[in-house]
Design a protein around this motif. Structure first.
Motif, PDB file in Angstrom:
ATOM      1  N   ASP A 175      38.880  40.696  48.378  1.00  0.00           N
ATOM      2  CA  ASP A 175      38.860  39.431  47.895  1.00  0.00           C
ATOM      3  C   ASP A 175      38.636  38.112  48.167  1.00  0.00           C
ATOM      4  N   HIS A 233      37.745  39.025  40.006  1.00  0.00           N
ATOM      5  CA  HIS A 233      38.200  40.057  40.359  1.00  0.00           C
ATOM      6  C   HIS A 233      37.387  40.303  41.696  1.00  0.00           C
ATOM      7  N   ASP A 292      32.670  41.363  35.425  1.00  0.00           N
ATOM      8  CA  ASP A 292      33.831  41.296  36.025  1.00  0.00           C
ATOM      9  C   ASP A 292      34.606  39.901  35.987  1.00  0.00           C
ATOM     10  N   GLU A 306      37.080  37.499  32.670  1.00  0.00           N
ATOM     11  CA  GLU A 306      38.310  37.442  33.097  1.00  0.00           C
ATOM     12  C   GLU A 306      39.180  38.168  31.569  1.00  0.00           C
ATOM     13  N   CYS A 323      38.485  50.597  32.983  1.00  0.00           N
ATOM     14  CA  CYS A 323      38.164  49.148  33.553  1.00  0.00           C
ATOM     15  C   CYS A 323      39.237  48.753  35.434  1.00  0.00           C
ATOM     16  N   TYR A 373      39.795  46.266  36.690  1.00  0.00           N
ATOM     17  CA  TYR A 373      40.296  45.053  36.600  1.00  0.00           C
ATOM     18  C   TYR A 373      39.963  45.061  34.614  1.00  0.00           C
TER      19      TYR A 373
END
Lengths: 384, 384
Positions: A165, A245, B321, B323, B350, B352
């Motif tokens: 991150d 992410h 990736d 959101e 996935c 995320y």
């Protein structure tokens, strides 16, 4: 009074930063050029340069007979790149790799240390710290900033596998034991007396290709890291892309046979030398070697392997429309054996086929990217 | 003298722009607030506001009793959004669609015109010009800038299918005859007396979702446009991503069965009503309707169709990736019937899983995005 002296010292620091920044950007400069660039008086420029010379940030580098001062050629000065050093580190399951460069980006040393896959996280971190300390010691006492151990590095960049991150925490890693959830940047910062930055290895690899690899000057690049695992690094508008992410570039689970290319080379190697145990990456290299030697079955095997990679790549290349695809990692050694069939496939199916190029940095792309991460950070700390 | 008056007029224009910009950003403001925001004297602020009132750019909107001037409550002013209008246009094979809004983004009219797939390019362009002129005429003569035909629009945004380069040229389009190679932005600019901007429809669709659709406030979004053809729009760091040739979002040829999902719904529709000819999109809607009515075969069909979309999506979602995934276009009407199975699939594969949401703008996303493109351009022209 205090207010006034605070202002004066702030002004002096701003002038110093402006002159240092100009010296860093230019080949060399005279007092007059520096005064003009920093918008200060000539006496101020002279005073600042004297200070920079004394502190080791600048050095004289000849005279300029075109510009004269009281009839004598004007002195020229340049930024002293060796005034500071940075180190980049890549963390592998089997190996740690450190690369030391001066502030001009010139690599002055590399260090390797063998580790092992099952190594506990705290031991692996201690090994990283030891390697950085070793790198600092080996740098010798030649420069003005020496004698501070690892603290002599202006910045330390670290590349790790896993999802990282924005604070340098390893959110998820399946490759190294104890790595998931590790506050890697915070932990290393506690143990190393220098600014430490941790980033995902794929983003560093594509950063390295953009800095001094095959993708210099490109803006939109898909980088494929090949080895016993495969993943992507995406350069978008000239910057490694994080995703929401920090998980961009992960291939994860994919539908159908996508990215499942290893069987080609593994089956081939097994059929030729049934007794020999090889990792998928070793099997690929074995097939490359035999293909170069002219074995027609090996040539077909490598072609099928490369076409499999191309099928995976096209699912990303079509939507992203990059100008270049870089084949990096261990298998970049395959060179034209891989890029040839991949380029042919993309030429067939893409509206705008990107150029397909094999990395020349190979597996070193990660440590080179870690070095660049450290340099960028040192620049930010020193010149802004 | 000339120099001086030039400077004075430049200064006046800068002050006007600063005050107008502040009025546009604020709900409303008094003379004193405007003077402070634009860093000018109060008399200057008053003079500029008088001019803006006279020209129709500002209007009075009540008084502020908290702030008083010579004992009387201070007057409040606001930007007059209806001082100017923009129009967005989407170009389809069967239909042109125009949407008119004031400078505040409030939609005041929509216009549709039927066209046909084989329509030659010059006729289609003439139809676009006609629609924009019609929109201008229908706007009426109510405001100060009226009576200039299509020239009354502060900007015209146009969304088209195909690969569109940075100058608004259609580099490639297979959907419309004569469209490939068309200098669409330049041609329309010649025929419409207002600034015209042309952009690819998928980038406008994702821009619309980010502006006033389901993706407000999101930074990284994969938008899937569904209909008789499918393509993607990518929002990267809050901005629609172009790719290196303006071809991002094109799915093109894909390996294996990826994105080949139509047979599910087409076969189903044919088996239920063999005599009925339906386009793939119509077949999908037929299956949605029957699924909502409870036909278990239709439910299974729609699930298989949605899972096919999810398999395609995961090849992009894992590497990028995002959101959020937005299901847009005609099939967004499927709503939960589609988003449910897609979300379930992404949750399974996935690291995320992004949120999967059906667009509420549907096929209008393109014209809404075209409107936003026009508004952004008008803002740039008027306020900077």
């Amino acid at each position: 009074m205090r207010q006034q002296s605070g202002d004066a010292s702030l002004l002096r620091r701003l002038n110093t930063a402006a002159i240092l920044r100009h010296l860093r950007g230019a080949e060399s400069a005279t007092f007059a050029e520096l005064a003009k660039a920093a918008r200060v008086s000539r006496p101020t420029a002279e005073a600042v340069v004297e200070e920079l010379l004394a502190e080791g940030w600048a050095e004289e580098c000849g005279e300029d007979s075109a510009e004269r001062q009281r009839g004598r050629p004007a002195k020229r000065f340049r930024f002293r790149a060796s005034a500071g050093h940075v180190v980049g580190v890549s963390i592998g399951a089997y190996r740690l790799f450190a690369m030391v460069a001066d502030l001009g980006g010139r690599v002055v040393a590399t260090h390797r240390m063998a580790v092992y896959p099952e190594m506990p996280a705290d031991e692996r971190m201690a090994a990283i710290v030891g390697l950085v300390e070793q790198a600092a010691t080996d740098l010798g006492d030649a420069d003005a900033l020496a004698g501070r151990g690892a603290g002599r590095f202006a910045a330390v960049g670290v590349g790790t596998t896993g999802v990282v991150d924005a604070r340098g925490r390893v959110v998820k890693s399946i490759a190294l034991p104890g790595w998931t959830g590790l506050e890697l940047q915070a932990e290393l910062s506690r143990m190393i007396p220098a600014p430490v930055l941790v980033e995902n290895d794929m983003r560093l690899a594509v950063l390295a290709e953009h800095w001094r690899g095959v993708a210099v000057g490109r803006r939109d690049v898909v980088y494929l890291f090949t080895g016993n695992r495969m993943s992507l690094g995406l350069l978008i508008d000239g910057v490694p892309y994080r995703g929401s992410h920090g998980a961009s570039g992960e291939l994860g689970e994919q539908p159908g046979g996508l990215w499942k290319v290893w069987s080609h080379v593994v089956d081939y190697a097994m059929s030729v030398e049934p007794g020999e145990l090889r990792s998928p990456g070793q099997a690929a290299e074995f097939a490359f070697t035999r293909a170069l030697e002219g074995d027609p079955r090996a040539v077909k095997t490598v072609e099928a392997f490369a076409t499999g990679l191309a099928e995976g790549l096209v699912t990303v290349v079509n939507p992203l429309d990059p100008e270049m695809v870089v084949i990096g990692g261990a298998l970049s050694r395959g060179g034209e054996l891989l890029t040839g069939p991949i380029q042919a496939y993309l030429n067939r199916v893409c509206l705008y086929p990107p150029e397909v190029v094999a990395s020349r940095l190979g597996v070193e792309s990660i440590v080179v990217g870690a070095l660049k991460l450290a340099l960028n950070n040192a620049d930010k700390l020193l010149f802004s």
